[in-house]
Design a protein around this motif. Sequence first.
Motif, short mmCIF file in Angstrom:
data_model
loop_
_atom_site.label_atom_id
_atom_site.label_comp_id
_atom_site.label_asym_id
_atom_site.label_seq_id
_atom_site.Cartn_x
_atom_site.Cartn_y
_atom_site.Cartn_z
N THR A 2 -42.79 8.60 -40.16
CA THR A 2 -42.60 7.17 -39.88
C THR A 2 -41.26 6.99 -39.17
OG1 THR A 2 -41.55 6.83 -42.01
CG2 THR A 2 -43.94 6.51 -41.91
N ALA A 3 -41.02 5.79 -38.74
CA ALA A 3 -39.76 5.49 -38.06
C ALA A 3 -38.60 5.65 -39.04
CB ALA A 3 -39.78 4.09 -37.50
N ALA A 4 -37.47 6.10 -38.51
CA ALA A 4 -36.25 6.19 -39.30
C ALA A 4 -35.28 5.14 -38.76
CB ALA A 4 -35.65 7.58 -39.18
N VAL A 5 -34.73 4.34 -39.66
CA VAL A 5 -33.80 3.29 -39.27
C VAL A 5 -32.46 3.59 -39.91
CG1 VAL A 5 -33.32 0.82 -39.35
CG2 VAL A 5 -35.68 1.61 -39.11
N TYR A 6 -31.44 3.75 -39.07
CA TYR A 6 -30.10 4.04 -39.55
C TYR A 6 -29.21 2.84 -39.26
CZ TYR A 6 -32.01 8.73 -39.39
OH TYR A 6 -32.81 9.82 -39.57
N ARG A 7 -28.54 2.38 -40.30
CA ARG A 7 -27.66 1.23 -40.15
C ARG A 7 -26.23 1.64 -40.47
NH1 ARG A 7 -28.19 -4.63 -43.26
NH2 ARG A 7 -26.53 -5.65 -42.11
N GLY A 8 -25.32 1.24 -39.63
CA GLY A 8 -23.92 1.56 -39.83
C GLY A 8 -23.15 1.27 -38.56
N HIS A 9 -21.99 1.84 -38.46
CA HIS A 9 -21.16 1.64 -37.27
C HIS A 9 -21.72 2.53 -36.18
CE1 HIS A 9 -16.87 0.90 -35.61
NE2 HIS A 9 -17.77 0.97 -34.63
N LEU A 10 -22.28 1.92 -35.17
CA LEU A 10 -22.91 2.64 -34.07
C LEU A 10 -21.93 2.74 -32.91
CD1 LEU A 10 -25.57 3.83 -32.91
CD2 LEU A 10 -26.11 1.52 -32.13
N VAL A 11 -21.66 3.96 -32.48
CA VAL A 11 -20.77 4.20 -31.35
C VAL A 11 -21.54 5.07 -30.36
CG1 VAL A 11 -18.59 5.20 -30.59
CG2 VAL A 11 -18.74 4.11 -32.83
N HIS A 12 -21.61 4.62 -29.11
CA HIS A 12 -22.31 5.43 -28.10
C HIS A 12 -21.90 4.99 -26.70
CE1 HIS A 12 -25.42 2.39 -26.87
NE2 HIS A 12 -25.10 1.90 -28.04
N ILE A 13 -22.32 5.78 -25.74
CA ILE A 13 -22.08 5.45 -24.33
C ILE A 13 -23.38 4.89 -23.79
CG2 ILE A 13 -21.55 6.38 -22.04
CD1 ILE A 13 -19.80 8.47 -23.52
N ALA A 14 -23.34 3.67 -23.27
CA ALA A 14 -24.54 2.99 -22.79
C ALA A 14 -24.81 3.35 -21.33
CB ALA A 14 -24.39 1.49 -22.94
N GLY A 15 -26.09 3.44 -21.01
CA GLY A 15 -26.48 3.69 -19.62
C GLY A 15 -26.19 5.09 -19.18
N ALA A 16 -25.92 5.24 -17.90
CA ALA A 16 -25.63 6.54 -17.30
C ALA A 16 -24.41 6.39 -16.38
CB ALA A 16 -26.84 7.05 -16.53
N PRO A 17 -23.25 6.13 -16.96
CA PRO A 17 -22.07 5.88 -16.13
C PRO A 17 -21.55 7.16 -15.47
CG PRO A 17 -21.43 6.00 -18.41
CD PRO A 17 -22.94 6.06 -18.38
N ALA A 18 -20.87 6.98 -14.35
CA ALA A 18 -20.16 8.10 -13.72
C ALA A 18 -18.96 8.44 -14.61
CB ALA A 18 -19.69 7.69 -12.33
N ALA A 19 -18.44 9.64 -14.46
CA ALA A 19 -17.36 10.11 -15.33
C ALA A 19 -16.20 9.13 -15.39
CB ALA A 19 -16.88 11.48 -14.87
N GLY A 20 -15.84 8.52 -14.28
CA GLY A 20 -14.71 7.60 -14.26
C GLY A 20 -14.99 6.24 -14.89
N ASP A 21 -16.25 5.97 -15.19
CA ASP A 21 -16.64 4.67 -15.74
C ASP A 21 -17.03 4.72 -17.22
OD1 ASP A 21 -16.29 3.58 -13.19
OD2 ASP A 21 -18.35 4.10 -12.63
#
Length: 135
Positions: A2-21
């Motif tokens: 089944t689906a797993a739902v994790y709740r907490g402080h979520l930190v990530h890089i959104a999208g597909a930025p270039a290295a400088g962005d």
Amino acid sequence: MTAAVYRGHLVHIAGAPAAGDVDAALVSEPDGVLVVDATGRVAFSGAWRDLPAEWAEAPVTETGGVLLPGFVDTHLHFPQTFTTDAFGGGELLEWLEHCVFPAESRLADAAFADAIARAFVARRVAVGTTAAMVF
């Protein structure tokens, strides 16, 4: 599964930025949620308040962490899977002759080759490697 739902402080890089962005694409959601569907794919990530209704009834694992993409290892030697800690005399050529080359010759045995392949892949998955250049 089944689906797993994790709740907490979520930190990530959104999208597909270039290295400088990358700095501008860094997302920090103090009350975040990550949903992994039954196929193992990320189905949703974002603020808890924005969780889609379809996942609202799934059991929640209270956690915290950092969501990262899979790692790429650019230099691996498959035949050395079981020889990484072998001592062959202190010099490179001695190690190759006493440890690596005999290990490579054992790959002629199909049962051994199957065992080493399974161990190799399991270790890559365990450490988060999703792509590799294998020699």
